[in-house]
Motif scaffolding. Sequence first.
Motif, mmCIF file in Angstrom:
data_model
loop_
_atom_site.group_PDB
_atom_site.id
_atom_site.type_symbol
_atom_site.label_atom_id
_atom_site.label_comp_id
_atom_site.label_asym_id
_atom_site.label_seq_id
_atom_site.Cartn_x
_atom_site.Cartn_y
_atom_site.Cartn_z
ATOM 1 N N HIS A 49 0.784 -1.097 -0.186
ATOM 2 C CA HIS A 49 0.100 0.062 -0.144
ATOM 3 C C HIS A 49 0.973 1.250 0.242
ATOM 4 N N GLY A 50 1.805 1.412 -0.880
ATOM 5 C CA GLY A 50 2.734 2.327 -0.761
ATOM 6 C C GLY A 50 3.979 2.012 -0.750
ATOM 7 N N VAL A 51 4.686 2.963 0.270
ATOM 8 C CA VAL A 51 6.214 2.517 0.440
ATOM 9 C C VAL A 51 6.476 2.155 1.795
ATOM 10 N N LEU A 52 5.716 1.165 2.144
ATOM 11 C CA LEU A 52 5.867 0.472 3.366
ATOM 12 C C LEU A 52 7.000 -0.521 3.384
ATOM 13 N N ARG A 53 8.249 -0.431 4.235
ATOM 14 C CA ARG A 53 8.919 -1.652 4.235
ATOM 15 C C ARG A 53 8.858 -2.503 5.301
ATOM 16 N N LEU A 54 8.771 -3.670 5.272
ATOM 17 C CA LEU A 54 8.711 -4.585 6.330
ATOM 18 C C LEU A 54 9.998 -5.493 6.426
ATOM 19 N N GLN A 55 10.535 -5.643 7.531
ATOM 20 C CA GLN A 55 11.598 -6.558 7.822
ATOM 21 C C GLN A 55 10.916 -7.736 8.850
ATOM 22 N N VAL A 56 11.040 -8.864 7.743
ATOM 23 C CA VAL A 56 10.408 -9.972 8.797
ATOM 24 C C VAL A 56 11.424 -10.909 8.787
ATOM 25 N N GLU A 57 11.486 -11.575 10.052
ATOM 26 C CA GLU A 57 12.459 -12.584 10.446
ATOM 27 C C GLU A 57 11.597 -14.125 10.159
ATOM 28 N N LEU A 58 12.105 -14.837 9.264
ATOM 29 C CA LEU A 58 11.615 -15.953 8.986
ATOM 30 C C LEU A 58 12.182 -17.275 9.712
ATOM 31 N N GLU A 59 11.433 -18.154 10.116
ATOM 32 C CA GLU A 59 11.779 -19.421 10.200
ATOM 33 C C GLU A 59 10.861 -20.462 9.514
ATOM 34 N N GLY A 60 11.556 -20.513 8.240
ATOM 35 C CA GLY A 60 10.949 -21.550 7.429
ATOM 36 C C GLY A 60 9.848 -20.495 6.907
ATOM 37 N N GLU A 61 8.673 -20.984 6.871
ATOM 38 C CA GLU A 61 7.593 -20.214 6.191
ATOM 39 C C GLU A 61 6.645 -19.466 7.384
ATOM 40 N N ILE A 62 7.159 -19.303 8.622
ATOM 41 C CA ILE A 62 6.549 -18.762 9.649
ATOM 42 C C ILE A 62 7.404 -17.306 9.789
ATOM 43 N N ILE B 162 9.054 -0.360 8.604
ATOM 44 C CA ILE B 162 9.950 0.851 8.589
ATOM 45 C C ILE B 162 9.379 1.742 7.574
ATOM 46 N N ILE B 163 9.189 2.960 8.164
ATOM 47 C CA ILE B 163 8.532 3.829 7.478
ATOM 48 C C ILE B 163 9.471 5.041 7.150
ATOM 49 N N GLY B 164 8.766 5.981 6.314
ATOM 50 C CA GLY B 164 9.712 7.416 6.243
ATOM 51 C C GLY B 164 9.898 7.561 4.574
ATOM 52 N N TYR B 165 9.615 6.559 3.854
ATOM 53 C CA TYR B 165 9.719 6.683 2.561
ATOM 54 C C TYR B 165 8.992 7.618 1.732
ATOM 55 N N LEU B 166 8.067 8.105 2.542
ATOM 56 C CA LEU B 166 7.035 9.057 1.750
ATOM 57 C C LEU B 166 6.890 10.374 2.472
ATOM 58 N N HIS B 167 8.118 10.605 3.590
ATOM 59 C CA HIS B 167 7.796 11.606 4.140
ATOM 60 C C HIS B 167 8.453 13.201 3.395
ATOM 61 N N THR B 168 7.250 13.762 3.473
ATOM 62 C CA THR B 168 7.426 15.081 2.657
ATOM 63 C C THR B 168 7.470 16.320 3.418
ATOM 64 N N GLY B 169 7.398 16.028 5.059
ATOM 65 C CA GLY B 169 7.582 17.371 5.778
ATOM 66 C C GLY B 169 6.027 18.311 5.685
ATOM 67 N N MET B 170 4.964 17.700 5.458
ATOM 68 C CA MET B 170 3.922 18.318 5.313
ATOM 69 C C MET B 170 3.365 19.084 6.412
ATOM 70 N N GLU B 171 3.733 18.630 7.800
ATOM 71 C CA GLU B 171 3.562 19.318 8.909
ATOM 72 C C GLU B 171 4.304 20.761 9.059
ATOM 73 N N LYS B 172 5.442 20.488 8.560
ATOM 74 C CA LYS B 172 6.355 21.766 8.472
ATOM 75 C C LYS B 172 5.774 22.733 7.494
ATOM 76 N N THR B 173 5.176 21.986 6.263
ATOM 77 C CA THR B 173 4.814 22.905 5.279
ATOM 78 C C THR B 173 3.596 23.628 5.883
ATOM 79 N N GLY B 174 2.834 23.094 6.655
ATOM 80 C CA GLY B 174 1.739 23.709 7.499
ATOM 81 C C GLY B 174 1.930 24.812 8.132
ATOM 82 N N GLU B 175 3.260 25.062 8.594
ATOM 83 C CA GLU B 175 3.661 26.207 9.304
ATOM 84 C C GLU B 175 3.933 27.297 8.309
ATOM 85 N N GLN B 176 4.216 26.992 7.107
ATOM 86 C CA GLN B 176 4.305 27.892 6.183
ATOM 87 C C GLN B 176 2.947 28.674 5.551
#
Lengths: 214, 445
Positions: B74-87, B94-108
């Motif tokens: 659903h976008g640019v979500l990165r998941l690091q999974v630790e597998l044991e076989g199929e489990i 891990i997030i942050g790949y779509l960070h565009t600083g919109m909260e900061k933009t809101g201050e402008q």
Amino acid sequence: MGIVKDLLKGLAVTGRTMIGTITGRELVTRPYPHVKREKPQRFHGRHVLNRYPDGMEKCIGCELCAGACPAECIYVRGKENDIDNPVSPGERFGYVYEINMLRCIFCGLCVEACPTEAITMTHLFEMSTTNREDGIYTKDELLMSPDGKVPHMFPDDPLADLGELDTADGWVRATAPGGRAAYQGVRMWAGTPGVGDWSPEPSQEERDRRSGDG
Amino acid sequence: MSDTRIVDFWVAGTEEPEFQPTDEGMQEIGPEDSGRRLDEQYGRVVDDDYVFDDEVPDEERMILNMGPQHPSTHGVLRLQVELEGEIIRRSKPIIGYLHTGMEKTGEQLSFMQGPTNVTRMDYLSPLHNELAYSLAVERLLDIEVPPRAQAIRVLMTELNRISSHLVALATNGMDIGAISMMIYGFRDREMILEFFEKTTGLRMNHNYIRPGGVAVDLHPGWKDDIDRILKEIPKKVEDYHNLLTNNPIWQARTVGVGVITAEEAVGYSITGPPLRAAGVEWDIRKVFPYSGIEQYEFDVVTGDNGDVFDRYRVRIDEIVESLKIVEQVTDSMPKGDYRVDDNKVTPPPRQRIDESMEALIHHFKIYTEGFRVPAGETYVAVESPRGELGCYIVSDGGARPYRMHVRAPSFYNLQGLPIAMADSIVADTVATIASMDPVMGDVDR
């Protein structure tokens, strides 16, 4: 048996939709560049700079649109009118008017801000270009000619719908009643639209009526 | 033939300076950036507070990175999974790949321009973002919006909830393999988007709900469009039930998968459908009603098990509940103004500009400087399709927020993924992510 029945129920839905799509009854897509959809009246498309019926430009170079723009994509410079040969009624006119369409977010705040209804939006939305300089629209592209026609960027494109620039709108925001019910249905002050003839929106009683309610 | 020649001439004193390397832009790798921290960043080591039985030898565990370019995240979500076989034993979003600083933009941006910014955060429910922002600004301004504006707001946000849930169902279906559901969901959402387009002129990122009211009144003949929506959507919901809810394959893929219990959901601040699916009856519309939504009758839908299937059921039933609200709002739409009659906050009617100098001054003032908001801070939450969407605004008395923070429901719900996915099989990963319905624009802002 129950499992088969439940599966068949789901398959009936897909089957019905498939038949409906083949026969065209439930077809919701259209062959886009050849057949275009009807756009609603308030559609936000490419901007256009209007003129008064006598050929005067409406823009007075006040830079309100540039101030209101959240994307900072409008650049305006005003200049004093030559008294003998004025460009716009009043003292000043928009000497430079540029919109960077690559930055524009089509929020319509410039249309709301304009005090003279000089800038409105059309129904044209196909603005892709092959170089970035074409994305910056200057006054040559934005301003309508004195006969009321708006220059199209690609008039030779066989798929371009030149009528989109004529069915322009944005008058709802340009002539906003400002939220006051008493001002709805009233023709606002200019009454001289540029692109696309604007008739006042109906009053609130009319607007809230169902078509079946006589 | 052209006579043009290119002459390369040289002017004394304009030689290019010889390149001198500087240490600008250099980064020193401090001790905190090396060793274990680096191992974590590269995914060689996964460290979190999740407890597991450490009996399996290391060589049987594998760390797998899923995303950020995976189509099912659903976008640019990165998941690091630790597998044991199929489990899947552990996982880490891990997030942050779509960070565009919109909260900061809101201050402008001034308070008048703010909705154009916040509407782009959660792009599937833009009107809820605008509503949260507007309510926060209005609380600071201490103004009461007219009843028609409130009703329009409720109408539009509830329609937005339906359209957002339709996308959630569609993508949930697509991720599990029910491609028909994806096509149907997007097809039926079109009906609502058309309504939005008729009213606001845009299909998404509307800039419609503003501090002080709404931008324009509903379009003429809007009741006919609502009637069509009210007639069509229940039929479609019936189709979804036939297609998925009772479908044994769908149930096999979703029932008992990605369970989040009520305690875990509350502990991780999960809100919205994932919380209600766990059986907690918590809905901002009921607990902290906003925009006069308390006048309308609707039920809070809850599930029992908190699995993927329950979250799907909660969404599909919330569509029906939202339709109830839409119907009540349509029947009881009050007449009158749809913005506050306060020229310090909202621009005057266009006709007044020609008549009154004061109106013209107000018009210029609002569209250049914006309106000033008294100093203070406030937090207002609304129930977005994904959960509690809150807007926290600090004003220093100027025309722009001193600080704007958005409590994004997707961000908090995403933190529940590790517990939902622990000890599940790899094939269920995508089903679980889809059932949380994260919007990465909302997560990273």
